[in-house]
Design a protein around this motif. Structure first.
Motif, PDB file in Angstrom:
ATOM      1  N   ALA A 124     -19.578  53.293   4.224  1.00  0.00           N
ATOM      2  CA  ALA A 124     -20.222  52.682   3.060  1.00  0.00           C
ATOM      3  C   ALA A 124     -19.239  51.861   2.231  1.00  0.00           C
ATOM      4  O   ALA A 124     -19.652  50.950   1.495  1.00  0.00           O
ATOM      5  CB  ALA A 124     -20.853  53.766   2.189  1.00  0.00           C
TER       6      ALA A 124
ATOM      7  N   ARG B   5     -27.888  60.380   2.633  1.00  0.00           N
ATOM      8  CA  ARG B   5     -27.580  58.969   2.914  1.00  0.00           C
ATOM      9  C   ARG B   5     -26.259  58.839   3.675  1.00  0.00           C
ATOM     10  O   ARG B   5     -26.167  58.103   4.665  1.00  0.00           O
ATOM     11  CB  ARG B   5     -27.513  58.183   1.613  1.00  0.00           C
ATOM     12  CG  ARG B   5     -27.123  56.716   1.794  1.00  0.00           C
ATOM     13  CD  ARG B   5     -27.232  55.924   0.502  1.00  0.00           C
ATOM     14  NE  ARG B   5     -26.725  54.570   0.671  1.00  0.00           N
ATOM     15  CZ  ARG B   5     -25.457  54.227   0.452  1.00  0.00           C
ATOM     16  NH1 ARG B   5     -24.575  55.139   0.032  1.00  0.00           N
ATOM     17  NH2 ARG B   5     -25.061  52.975   0.633  1.00  0.00           N
ATOM     18  N   TYR B   6     -25.221  59.551   3.227  1.00  0.00           N
ATOM     19  CA  TYR B   6     -23.930  59.452   3.917  1.00  0.00           C
ATOM     20  C   TYR B   6     -24.001  60.018   5.334  1.00  0.00           C
ATOM     21  O   TYR B   6     -23.365  59.498   6.253  1.00  0.00           O
ATOM     22  CB  TYR B   6     -22.835  60.157   3.113  1.00  0.00           C
ATOM     23  CG  TYR B   6     -22.385  59.395   1.883  1.00  0.00           C
ATOM     24  CD1 TYR B   6     -22.195  58.012   1.926  1.00  0.00           C
ATOM     25  CD2 TYR B   6     -22.145  60.055   0.679  1.00  0.00           C
ATOM     26  CE1 TYR B   6     -21.779  57.313   0.801  1.00  0.00           C
ATOM     27  CE2 TYR B   6     -21.729  59.365  -0.454  1.00  0.00           C
ATOM     28  CZ  TYR B   6     -21.554  57.993  -0.390  1.00  0.00           C
ATOM     29  OH  TYR B   6     -21.141  57.294  -1.499  1.00  0.00           O
TER      30      TYR B   6
ATOM     31  N   GLU C 170     -27.573  61.739  -1.933  1.00  0.00           N
ATOM     32  CA  GLU C 170     -26.339  61.074  -1.495  1.00  0.00           C
ATOM     33  C   GLU C 170     -25.830  61.682  -0.192  1.00  0.00           C
ATOM     34  O   GLU C 170     -25.374  60.954   0.711  1.00  0.00           O
ATOM     35  CB  GLU C 170     -25.272  61.199  -2.581  1.00  0.00           C
ATOM     36  CG  GLU C 170     -25.527  60.358  -3.807  1.00  0.00           C
ATOM     37  CD  GLU C 170     -24.557  60.662  -4.929  1.00  0.00           C
ATOM     38  OE1 GLU C 170     -24.217  59.731  -5.682  1.00  0.00           O
ATOM     39  OE2 GLU C 170     -24.143  61.846  -5.064  1.00  0.00           O
ATOM     40  N   GLU C 171     -25.908  63.007  -0.096  1.00  0.00           N
ATOM     41  CA  GLU C 171     -25.442  63.668   1.119  1.00  0.00           C
ATOM     42  C   GLU C 171     -26.265  63.223   2.327  1.00  0.00           C
ATOM     43  O   GLU C 171     -25.726  62.948   3.408  1.00  0.00           O
ATOM     44  CB  GLU C 171     -25.530  65.191   0.955  1.00  0.00           C
ATOM     45  CG  GLU C 171     -24.821  65.953   2.049  1.00  0.00           C
ATOM     46  CD  GLU C 171     -24.778  67.449   1.803  1.00  0.00           C
ATOM     47  OE1 GLU C 171     -24.342  68.171   2.728  1.00  0.00           O
ATOM     48  OE2 GLU C 171     -25.179  67.904   0.715  1.00  0.00           O
TER      49      GLU C 171
ATOM     50  N   VAL D 277     -21.131  63.000   7.280  1.00  0.00           N
ATOM     51  CA  VAL D 277     -20.923  62.625   5.879  1.00  0.00           C
ATOM     52  C   VAL D 277     -19.593  61.911   5.662  1.00  0.00           C
ATOM     53  O   VAL D 277     -19.539  60.871   4.977  1.00  0.00           O
ATOM     54  CB  VAL D 277     -21.003  63.867   4.973  1.00  0.00           C
ATOM     55  CG1 VAL D 277     -20.570  63.533   3.548  1.00  0.00           C
ATOM     56  CG2 VAL D 277     -22.426  64.411   4.945  1.00  0.00           C
TER      57      VAL D 277
ATOM     58  N   GLY E  99     -19.663  58.511   7.179  1.00  0.00           N
ATOM     59  CA  GLY E  99     -20.616  57.702   6.428  1.00  0.00           C
ATOM     60  C   GLY E  99     -20.069  57.253   5.089  1.00  0.00           C
ATOM     61  O   GLY E  99     -20.304  56.125   4.636  1.00  0.00           O
ATOM     62  N   LEU E 100     -19.307  58.128   4.435  1.00  0.00           N
ATOM     63  CA  LEU E 100     -18.673  57.795   3.156  1.00  0.00           C
ATOM     64  C   LEU E 100     -17.744  56.592   3.316  1.00  0.00           C
ATOM     65  O   LEU E 100     -17.777  55.648   2.513  1.00  0.00           O
ATOM     66  CB  LEU E 100     -17.889  59.009   2.654  1.00  0.00           C
ATOM     67  CG  LEU E 100     -17.031  58.816   1.407  1.00  0.00           C
ATOM     68  CD1 LEU E 100     -17.914  58.786   0.167  1.00  0.00           C
ATOM     69  CD2 LEU E 100     -15.973  59.916   1.294  1.00  0.00           C
TER      70      LEU E 100
END
Length: 503
Positions: free
Chosen positions: A304, A125-126, A122-123, A297, A300-301
């Motif tokens: 998303a 991806r973000y 997850e990290e 991150v 990105g969070l």
């Protein structure tokens, strides 16, 4: 009969992100959840939660106390700022430490929100989504170096592929290597040699995310005398970046990094480890360029969480539109200026790439943001505002082009107007494009007084080598010698004779 009160337009609700990292604990508050994030508050505390996790398996007691104290302040700051919604995340140190769950439980009571402990996947991806949100059409490998881990993930445009997480963050590496750079070198070499996520970066861009790598970029900017102190989008070709990383390691070995004032004291001991990781990444990945991103991150969070339609918007144009609405005399006029210059490019047969068109549109949106400034300083002040603007999705060269176009809009080509020092960093053809666009702005704003509804009543026409600005009859009173003089100057710049006529 009482008149109904007009309701003020609702203000977008602010959003905050509490980021509990292995080295720092940070609160960032953004103006709203939107495509182009505007930071209104940013504070960090360097707590070092992850400094002993690799060897003891625990978050250090003093680091936990520092972090909880910082979170108590952050909760109060969110209340003072009336933050609409707060998200909280934690990364490597908290997911790896055996006392991580206990710390998170205490932290959640203080923050009043659920804290999401990100997995390595997850990290990664973000981090990649942060780069997607902050850089235009990225193509390469994203590397997010934190205190506890290094995430590597491939990104192509809006497509984010699978990533990998490694215990190579600055604090983790320092801990594993027992503060020995020689041991750290072996650890990094063994972890990165022939790593598929790096091999995929051959000849592409490596996007460096994370505070310690940003510190390296800051040092490089200072040492190289680079005149634009904007970290986001700062790029270094791979070969010079490799030499720089090696040199930094040598300085660290000679204990010559302790007094670098440009870098926070708590981060200085980690510089050598960050340089070491970057060095091996360049060796294995053999990228073309290293680009530093301040979007990671946290961004990105939030990216998303946007709708698909909002994510598809151009980050630069969204930011320019926001500034247009805040600072221009008429936001609608700036949008009409986009259409007006579209017609000019089409009728005058001016060659233009998609990226050049995109930058032209951004310049149109920003062409009137300096109108409140003193007339003698509008050019230089607006130039600096655009050049150092807190927005993404634009290269440093693109920033210079847009800023220079608006500079020429205010200054024209007066001999006493000193050319901006960064102008020489643009290729000659881009300087010429900026002159043409700035002159077009001078015509458009003179014709319309920056009011909407006027530019749509003017058109362009060609006859032989003549370029004509055509006014509809209802706008006849706006024609003047000064308008004609400026339009002739524009026509000369595009290799034509110019005239102003009625339709």
């Amino acid at each position: 009969m009482k008149r109904a009160r007009k309701r003020a337009p609702a203000r977008p609700s602010s959003v905050g992100v509490i980021d509990i990292g292995s080295n720092s604990v940070r609160l960032v508050v953004y103006q709203a959840m939107e495509r182009s994030l505007v930071t209104v508050f940013n504070e960090k505390a360097l707590c070092g939660l992850g400094r002993e996790v690799q060897t003891t398996g625990l978050l250090a007691t003093d680091a936990v106390d520092k972090a909880l104290t910082a979170l108590t302040r952050f909760r109060a700051l969110c209340k003072v700022q009336q933050v609409g919604r707060v998200f909280a995340i934690a990364t490597a140190a908290c997911r790896d430490a055996s006392n991580g769950p206990d710390f998170i439980a205490r932290a959640e009571k203080i923050c009043g929100v659920r804290i999401q402990i990100l997995s390595g996947t997850e990290e990664a991806r973000y981090s990649a989504l942060g780069v997607v949100s902050g850089l235009h059409k990225p193509d390469g490998v994203v590397g997010d170096l934190g205190g506890g881990s290094l995430e590597l993930i491939d990104v192509r445009g809006h497509q984010v592929h699978s990533g990998v997480t490694l215990p190579l963050g600055g604090l983790a590496l320092q801990d594993l290597a027992e503060k020995s750079l020689k041991k750290a070198e072996r650890i990094v070499r063994d972890a990165l040699v022939d790593l598929p996520q790096l091999v995929a970066g051959h000849g592409r861009t490596f996007y460096a995310v994370g505070g310690t790598w940003r510190a390296l970029a800051k040092i490089h900017i200072i040492q190289s005398g680079y005149p634009l102190s904007v970290m986001h989008g700062y790029s270094i070709p791979a070969a010079p970046a490799l030499d720089f990383a090696r040199r930094l390691r040598e300085l660290a070995a000679a204990d010559m990094l302790a007094d670098i004032e440009a870098v926070a004291e708590a981060r200085r001991p980690l510089l050598a480890y960050a340089a070491l990781v970057l060095e091996f990444i360049i060796r294995v990945a053999r990228p073309k360029t290293i680009v530093f991103s301040t979007y990671g991150v946290r961004e990105g969070l939030l990216y998303a969480k946007l709708s698909e339609k909002e994510r598809s918007l151009d980050g630069l144009l969204s930011a320019a539109q926001t500034l247009n609405e805040l600072l221009s005399r008429s936001a609608r006029h700036a949008r009409e200026l986009i259409d007006w210059t579209d017609r000019l490019v089409r009728v005058a047969h001016l060659a233009e790439t998609e990226e050049e068109k995109r930058l032209r549109h951004a310049a149109c949106l920003l062409s009137d943001i300096g109108w409140r400034m003193h007339p003698d300083h509008r050019g230089e002040e607006t130039y600096g505002l655009i050049l150092n603007g807190n927005f993404g999705s634009i290269s440093h060269e693109g920033r210079i082009f847009v800023a220079l176009s608006v500079f020429f809009r205010y200054e024209g080509f007066r001999n006493e107007a000193a050319p901006p020092p960064l102008m020489r960093r643009l290729p000659k053809d881009q300087i010429e494009r900026a002159r043409i666009l700035g002159t077009a702005f001078r015509v458009a704003h003179l014709v319309s007084a920056a009011r909407p509804g006027v530019l749509p009543a003017t058109h362009f026409r060609t006859r032989g080598d003549e370029l004509m600005l055509v006014f509809e009859h209802r706008m006849v009173d706006l024609i003047a010698d000064r308008v004609g003089g400026r339009f002739k100057q524009l026509a000369r710049l595009v290799g034509r004779n110019g005239s102003v006529v009625l339709s």
